[in-house]
Design a protein around this motif. Structure first.
Motif, PDB file in Angstrom:
ATOM      1  N   ARG A 128      20.803   1.172 -30.634  1.00 50.19           N
ATOM      2  CA  ARG A 128      20.768   2.554 -30.913  1.00 50.19           C
ATOM      3  C   ARG A 128      21.894   3.343 -30.473  1.00 50.19           C
ATOM      4  O   ARG A 128      22.536   4.011 -31.329  1.00 50.19           O
ATOM      5  CB  ARG A 128      19.623   3.170 -30.055  1.00 50.19           C
ATOM      6  CG  ARG A 128      19.597   4.613 -30.211  1.00 50.19           C
ATOM      7  CD  ARG A 128      18.903   5.088 -31.406  1.00 50.19           C
ATOM      8  NE  ARG A 128      18.723   6.692 -31.726  1.00 50.19           N
ATOM      9  CZ  ARG A 128      17.892   7.210 -31.003  1.00 50.19           C
ATOM     10  NH1 ARG A 128      16.800   6.684 -30.796  1.00 50.19           N
ATOM     11  NH2 ARG A 128      17.661   8.399 -31.203  1.00 50.19           N
ATOM     12  N   LEU A 129      22.728   3.031 -29.483  1.00 51.38           N
ATOM     13  CA  LEU A 129      23.867   3.419 -29.158  1.00 51.38           C
ATOM     14  C   LEU A 129      24.968   3.262 -30.165  1.00 51.38           C
ATOM     15  O   LEU A 129      25.730   4.044 -30.467  1.00 51.38           O
ATOM     16  CB  LEU A 129      24.230   2.912 -27.491  1.00 51.38           C
ATOM     17  CG  LEU A 129      25.686   3.308 -27.097  1.00 51.38           C
ATOM     18  CD1 LEU A 129      25.894   4.880 -27.026  1.00 51.38           C
ATOM     19  CD2 LEU A 129      25.934   2.699 -25.943  1.00 51.38           C
TER      20      LEU A 129
ATOM     21  N   GLU B 166      24.520   5.145 -33.186  1.00 42.82           N
ATOM     22  CA  GLU B 166      24.856   6.698 -33.025  1.00 42.82           C
ATOM     23  C   GLU B 166      26.362   7.014 -32.798  1.00 42.82           C
ATOM     24  O   GLU B 166      26.551   7.970 -33.382  1.00 42.82           O
ATOM     25  CB  GLU B 166      24.177   7.150 -31.998  1.00 42.82           C
ATOM     26  CG  GLU B 166      22.612   7.132 -31.767  1.00 42.82           C
ATOM     27  CD  GLU B 166      22.225   8.269 -32.640  1.00 42.82           C
ATOM     28  OE1 GLU B 166      22.936   9.367 -32.896  1.00 42.82           O
ATOM     29  OE2 GLU B 166      20.806   8.361 -32.724  1.00 42.82           O
TER      30      GLU B 166
ATOM     31  N   LEU C 223      25.281  12.469 -27.146  1.00 44.23           N
ATOM     32  CA  LEU C 223      24.464  12.054 -28.098  1.00 44.23           C
ATOM     33  C   LEU C 223      23.093  12.649 -28.022  1.00 44.23           C
ATOM     34  O   LEU C 223      22.142  12.058 -28.840  1.00 44.23           O
ATOM     35  CB  LEU C 223      24.531  10.472 -28.268  1.00 44.23           C
ATOM     36  CG  LEU C 223      25.976  10.015 -28.763  1.00 44.23           C
ATOM     37  CD1 LEU C 223      25.894   8.558 -28.892  1.00 44.23           C
ATOM     38  CD2 LEU C 223      26.094  10.631 -30.122  1.00 44.23           C
ATOM     39  N   LYS C 224      22.847  12.940 -26.663  1.00 39.91           N
ATOM     40  CA  LYS C 224      21.448  13.361 -26.436  1.00 39.91           C
ATOM     41  C   LYS C 224      20.368  12.213 -26.405  1.00 39.91           C
ATOM     42  O   LYS C 224      19.231  12.258 -26.997  1.00 39.91           O
ATOM     43  CB  LYS C 224      20.865  14.415 -27.121  1.00 39.91           C
ATOM     44  CG  LYS C 224      21.560  15.993 -27.186  1.00 39.91           C
ATOM     45  CD  LYS C 224      21.045  16.927 -28.065  1.00 39.91           C
ATOM     46  CE  LYS C 224      21.545  18.295 -27.828  1.00 39.91           C
ATOM     47  NZ  LYS C 224      23.135  18.378 -28.197  1.00 39.91           N
ATOM     48  N   LEU C 225      20.919  11.024 -25.927  1.00 45.38           N
ATOM     49  CA  LEU C 225      20.188   9.763 -25.905  1.00 45.38           C
ATOM     50  C   LEU C 225      19.580   9.631 -24.462  1.00 45.38           C
ATOM     51  O   LEU C 225      20.465   9.216 -23.741  1.00 45.38           O
ATOM     52  CB  LEU C 225      20.940   8.605 -26.224  1.00 45.38           C
ATOM     53  CG  LEU C 225      21.339   8.577 -27.559  1.00 45.38           C
ATOM     54  CD1 LEU C 225      22.011   7.354 -28.188  1.00 45.38           C
ATOM     55  CD2 LEU C 225      19.907   8.658 -28.677  1.00 45.38           C
TER      56      LEU C 225
END
Length: 287
Positions: free
Chosen positions: A159-160, A163, A265-267
């Motif tokens: 996911r990182l 993104e 990234l607001k993860l």
């Protein structure tokens, strides 16, 4: 065997070397350039430079230098025009050692060039208090990542990378592939594409030059682009190895960098703004 903590200089001891470092670096520098120059000027050992602040992710030296930069900014010696950018001001170019060191808490401010004595007197720094640890949330993030199960960590890594703009991301899983944990493609200006191999390591301590050499060996014959992500930090030797002449460069993301990226990234990181309410008395006076 317990690791003996290295003796890190006090906050005030970093003030003048910070000013000199900016001067020698042409008036501006990124974080790593500044820390490297300060280490050179003060003759700090690798053990001192890699000593973590509490449990990390920042080093104790980086943490103390960050506070020194804030003091120097309040004194008009440095300015911070945007995030991550620090610049020596005209005052900073002319400031003396005595004037610079007087910005330390509990010291009476010495008037610097461009400020009169009354201004300096009004700007006397308040008594030193133990600062709120701004790295607390970062430590919490890294501890959370370190305690994730392997499958969840793989999903987070993918996911990182997505993104961050990677495409065609493949995570190799627990088997690994000669030290390669993921492979992805980066496209530049919608024209050029690069295959990038990635290693993601949940380290609690530092990543050394040997780790970088092993990773470079694994990437040979696959691509010239590589990224090493760790929840720990990199030794000076590892940073030098990553950018060594004559071999493919390896980009590095430390634990401290990683937390900043996740925040942007607001993860898994949420920023909450505290509401401030005040009365506009002019409104009532004009009714």
């Amino acid at each position: 065997m317990l690791k003996v903590k290295a003796k890190v200089p006090g906050y005030g001891e970093f003030i003048w070397p910070t000013v000199v470092a900016f001067r020698e670096l042409g008036g501006s520098a990124d974080k790593q350039q500044l820390l490297d120059k300060i280490a050179e000027l003060m003759g700090l050992s690798e053990d001192v430079m890699t000593e973590l602040h509490h449990n990390g992710p920042a080093s104790e030296v980086a943490y103390r230098v960050a506070w020194v930069q804030t003091w120097l900014k309040h004194a008009g010696i440095l300015e911070n025009p945007k995030r991550g950018v620090w610049v020596l001001t005209l005052i900073g170019r002319a400031v003396s050692k005595e004037e610079a060191e007087s910005v330390a808490p509990n010291k009476k401010r010495v008037a610097t060039k461009g400020k009169d004595a009354s201004q300096a007197e009004a700007e006397i720094t308040p008594p030193l208090v133990i600062p709120v640890d701004e790295a607390e949330w970062q430590t919490d993030v890294l501890d959370t990542i370190k305690n994730m199960n392997p499958a969840a960590f793989e999903r987070l890594a993918k996911r990182l990378l997505l993104e961050l703009g990677f495409s065609k991301v493949t995570v190799t899983g627990g088997s690994g592939d000669g030290g390669i944990d993921a492979v992805g493609t980066v496209t530049v200006n919608s024209v050029l594409t690069f295959k990038v191999v990635v290693q993601c390591k949940r380290y609690r301590d530092t990543v050394g030059a040997g780790d970088l050499r092993n990773f470079r060996g694994a990437m040979q014959g696959r691509t010239d682009k590589a990224l090493f992500i760790t929840t720990g930090s990199f030794t000076r030797g590892a940073i030098d190895e990553a950018t060594r002449d004559g071999v493919p460069e390896i980009d590095l993301i430390s634990g401290e960098d990683l937390t900043g990226i996740l925040k942007e990234l607001k993860l898994g990181v949420k920023t909450e703004m505290v509401e401030k309410v005040s009365v506009v008395k002019e409104f009532f006076a004009d009714i």
